[in-house]
Scaffold this active site. Structure first.
Site, mmCIF file in Angstrom:
data_model
loop_
_atom_site.group_PDB
_atom_site.id
_atom_site.type_symbol
_atom_site.label_atom_id
_atom_site.label_comp_id
_atom_site.label_asym_id
_atom_site.label_seq_id
_atom_site.Cartn_x
_atom_site.Cartn_y
_atom_site.Cartn_z
ATOM 1 N N HIS A 304 11.138 44.691 -6.037
ATOM 2 C CA HIS A 304 11.793 43.402 -6.253
ATOM 3 C C HIS A 304 12.949 43.188 -5.283
ATOM 4 C CE1 HIS A 304 9.204 43.141 -9.757
ATOM 5 N NE2 HIS A 304 9.313 41.847 -9.515
ATOM 6 N N GLU A 545 -5.002 40.978 -10.931
ATOM 7 C CA GLU A 545 -4.248 42.049 -10.270
ATOM 8 C C GLU A 545 -4.639 43.433 -10.761
ATOM 9 O OE1 GLU A 545 -0.048 41.329 -10.892
ATOM 10 O OE2 GLU A 545 -0.349 40.753 -12.975
ATOM 11 N N ASP A 569 -0.044 44.149 -6.905
ATOM 12 C CA ASP A 569 -0.543 45.098 -7.898
ATOM 13 C C ASP A 569 -2.005 45.444 -7.646
ATOM 14 O OD1 ASP A 569 1.556 45.895 -9.587
ATOM 15 O OD2 ASP A 569 1.606 43.903 -10.484
ATOM 16 N N CYS A 616 -0.983 35.033 -4.480
ATOM 17 C CA CYS A 616 0.478 34.924 -4.590
ATOM 18 C C CYS A 616 1.183 36.249 -4.352
ATOM 19 C CB CYS A 616 0.885 34.343 -5.940
ATOM 20 S SG CYS A 616 0.482 35.421 -7.318
HETATM 21 C C1 PEP Z 1 1.472 40.784 -7.506
HETATM 22 O O1 PEP Z 1 1.275 41.775 -8.214
HETATM 23 O O2 PEP Z 1 0.890 40.569 -6.427
HETATM 24 C C2 PEP Z 1 2.484 39.798 -7.912
HETATM 25 C C3 PEP Z 1 2.615 38.659 -7.262
HETATM 26 O O3 PEP Z 1 3.285 40.103 -8.957
HETATM 27 P P1 PEP Z 1 4.577 41.061 -8.888
HETATM 28 O O4 PEP Z 1 4.861 41.366 -7.447
HETATM 29 O O5 PEP Z 1 5.683 40.308 -9.539
HETATM 30 O O6 PEP Z 1 4.115 42.232 -9.672
HETATM 31 MG MG MG Z 2 2.013 41.878 -10.247
#
Ligand code: PEP
Ligand code: MG
Length: 654
Positions: A304, A545, A569, A616
């Site tokens: 993050h 994912e 993920d 995404c």
């Molecule tokens: C992902 O897993 O690609 C995603 C967009 O979610 P996060 O990065 O918040 O796990």
């Molecule tokens: Mg994710």
């Protein structure tokens, strides 16, 4: 003496704020008041002692009063304990966690890469946010504090007690000021001040000084011991209150030692920040406009921290394998975020090379601004939506400036983390509505809470898990906790009256999970209708994912309105590579045939079912991946605002 047993109904339990208010109420009476829980008990007039009892909602306790006003005291306190909303204030942003103590980093030996000709040696870390930066270093590594002596002479006791009182009062006043600036509610300061003023903290420090300790040594020792008591508790939220104790301890000790703390809030000119790690709260407090680059010894490309750096358009290299002592010594830094390369104290040649490249990059970026209002279409006529990934309302302007065509992923977990209480339905409805209004009529895809055992959230006690990423997270947790999920779903339905809100469910494995979410949404909608509250029916989609979701995409496609592929993920689960581990970065490949086949299957299933599919995850912004995704049938790419313009250009040139 009177005593009564009662089942506590306060929804937060006797956590920081309710405990403070309960103790405040108890202090209004002259009788002695004691709470018993199981085999332990505490003075009901001490907020800290109450917190350490760890009383939760639905716990059975016994309240004992002894003194002239015992009857009225007992009645008032029992009434407090039977009220679910007692002591609970509208939620506010989090509080003064002290800058987290930096962890140990790896060693420089063997990690230096041969650098570009003419350059001094560079170090390679994880490319986390592209872009170039070169400039003054700002080292954000708060040092562990040490007292200069442990004991004092008997004649110094009075002076040391005085010094402690002044430092203590100054720290509380500074805390108050800081929270006012951050727009936090006074009750948070009150809760903290109460902890600080308790017998367990300031009382214990004074006692130690009286017995011959130096004021700074006593403060640091007592703070450590009190924090350890919180850390030993089984409630995750209460455990994380140890940070508050560390925060107060540090502030008081700094004053006693005549030192100033390092803070990102006072970045007064553009600098490259060198740190071990930065929390969301560090970012919230920082003068972000003055962070021109970021180098951390922790973090990976999909952590993050990396996501925050990208969303602020800050070039970043994370997981840099150097000792903190090496970072501390640096005065200037150059970094290439795309290559993951860092030069600590670069030579004049390297600096000159960077100056040229940064100027070129700026003019390239300026040239991209012509794509701001372009609706990108490939040369063979395929329309592709380029949307933004956001985590807070503060990023809306950046998304607009970049010409984002809506929001493809709003990570709601950032609203829940780093704060003291969960946002309630009204607060969430307000935030989602603001988001929907800001982009109307373009769609905003709001993802329901996606937290797991690796991130504490107030009010949710996560179990200790060997593999939190394979554990109780995302929709799994939400389905088990309707008290968390229902307010969020109701808030989303309320915000959907404008018509452009779409709801997305993370970590779906199975058709049954989708059906259970749909049933819950229907129940929420019925309740809102009964209550006469306006609501709209949002489109419902899922994040694809997990390998299970990719392999059964044909079945899932029958249930939902859209797919969005979470490549961050999906890559870690398909490749069995921890996305957070910088040492495995070379194995973490979204362009591996296994991951591409999984994505291909999802696109195929979506096409057959006639539903759109988006990407995404972070790979959506990678120039070399964009043609692949579009070729497979992806119709929307969602990414950090800083990547939107370039993605539009790439699509137009395909
Ligand atoms: C992902 O897993 O690609 C995603 C967009 O979610 P996060 O990065 O918040 O796990
Ligand atoms: Mg994710």
């Amino acid at each position: 003496m009177l005593e009564t047993e009662i089942v506590v109904k306060v929804s937060e339990g006797l956590h920081a704020r309710p405990a403070t208010q309960f103790a405040k109420l108890a202090k209004e009476f002259s009788c002695s008041l004691r709470i018993f829980r199981g085999t332990t008990s505490a003075d009901a007039k001490s907020a800290v002692k109450l917190m350490l009892l760890g009383i939760k909602q639905d716990d059975q306790i016994l309240l004992r009063a002894d003194g002239s006003d015992e009857s009225v005291a007992l009645n008032r306190l029992l009434a407090f304990l039977s009220e679910p909303s007692a002591g609970v204030q509208p939620a506010k942003p989090a509080l003064a966690q002290e800058a987290s103590a930096p962890g140990a980093a790896g060693s420089l030996a063997g990690s230096a890469e041969p650098a570009a000709p003419g350059a001094v040696q560079s170090v390679r870390g994880v490319p986390a946010s592209e872009g170039l930066a070169c400039g003054e270093a700002f080292v954000y590594l708060p040092e562990a504090l040490r007292a200069t002596r442990q004991f004092i002479e008997p004649h110094e006791v009075a002076t040391e007690l005085g010094r402690f009182s002044v430092a203590f009062a100054g720290s509380i006043a500074a805390l108050d000021q800081q929270f006012k600036t951050m727009g936090c509610h006074e009750d948070i300061v009150e809760a903290l001040a109460d902890v600080a003023q308790s017998d367990e903290f300031s009382g214990a420090v004074k006692q130690r000084i009286a017995s011959g300790w130096d004021a700074a040594a006593a403060t640091l020792q007592v703070g450590e011991e009190l924090a350890a008591s919180f850390l030993a508790m089984d409630d995750e939220y209460l455990r994380s209150r140890a940070d508050d104790i560390h925060g107060i301890t540090r502030q008081v000790a700094l004053r006693l030692l005549g030192m100033e703390d390092v803070s990102l809030a006072c970045l007064s000119r553009p600098c490259v920040v060198l740190a071990a790690d930065l929390s969301a709260l560090d970012f919230a407090r920082a003068q972000v406009a003055n962070i021109v680059g970021l180098v951390c010894t922790k973090g990976s490309a999909t952590s993050h921290l990396a996501i925050m750096a990208r969303s602020h358009g800050i070039p970043a290299v994370l997981g840099l394998p150097v000792d903190e002592a090496v970072l501390r010594g640096a005065t200037r830094v150059a970094l290439d975020g795309a290559q993951g390369q860092v030069w600590l104290d670069p030579s004049p040649d390297v600096e000159a090379g960077f100056a040229t490249r940064i100027a070129q990059e700026k003019s390239r970026h300026a040239a991209l601004s012509v794509y701001r209002d372009v609706e990108p279409v490939t040369r063979d006529g395929r329309h592709v939506e380029i949307a933004a990934n956001l985590g807070s309302l503060a990023e809306i302007d950046a998304a607009h400036e970049a010409g984002a065509m809506g929001v493809g992923l709003f990570r709601t977990e950032l609203l829940f983390m780093d704060r003291r209480t969960m946002p309630d339905e009204d607060e969430q409805a307000g935030i989602y509505t603001q988001l929907a209004q800001a982009f109307h009529p373009r769609p905003v895809v709001i993802r329901t809470l996606d937290v797991g055992g690796d991130k504490p959230v107030p009010g949710i006690a996560f179990p200790e898990e060997d593999n939190p990423f394979l554990g109780w997270r995302g929709v799994r947790m939400c389905l088990d906790r309707p008290d968390v999920f229902v307010p969020q779903l109701r808030a989303l339905l309320r915000a959907a009256t404008l018509g452009n809100v779409q709801v997305m469910i993370p970590m779906i494995d199975d058709v049954d999970e989708v059906r259970r979410v749909k049933a819950l949404i229907a129940t929420c909608a019925e309740a809102l209708t009964r209550e006469g509250v306006a609501w709209g029916q949002p489109k419902l989609g899922i994040m694809v994912e997990t390998p299970a979701a990719a392999l059964t995409a044909d079945l899932l496609a029958q249930e939902v309105d859209f797919f969005s592929i979470g490549t961050n993920d999906l890559t870690q689960y398909v490749m069995a590579v921890d996305r957070m581990n910088p040492d495995l970065a070379s194995l973490y490949r979204t362009d591996h045939p296994a991951v591409l086949r999984a994505i291909g299957m999802v696109c195929e299933a979506a096409k057959k079912a006639g539903i759109p599919v988006a990407v995404c995850g972070e790979a959506a912004a990678r120039p070399e991946m964009i043609p692949l995704f579009i070729g497979m049938g992806v119709s929307e790419l969602s990414m950090s605002p800083s990547s939107v313009l370039r993605a539009k250009k790439i699509v137009c040139e395909l």
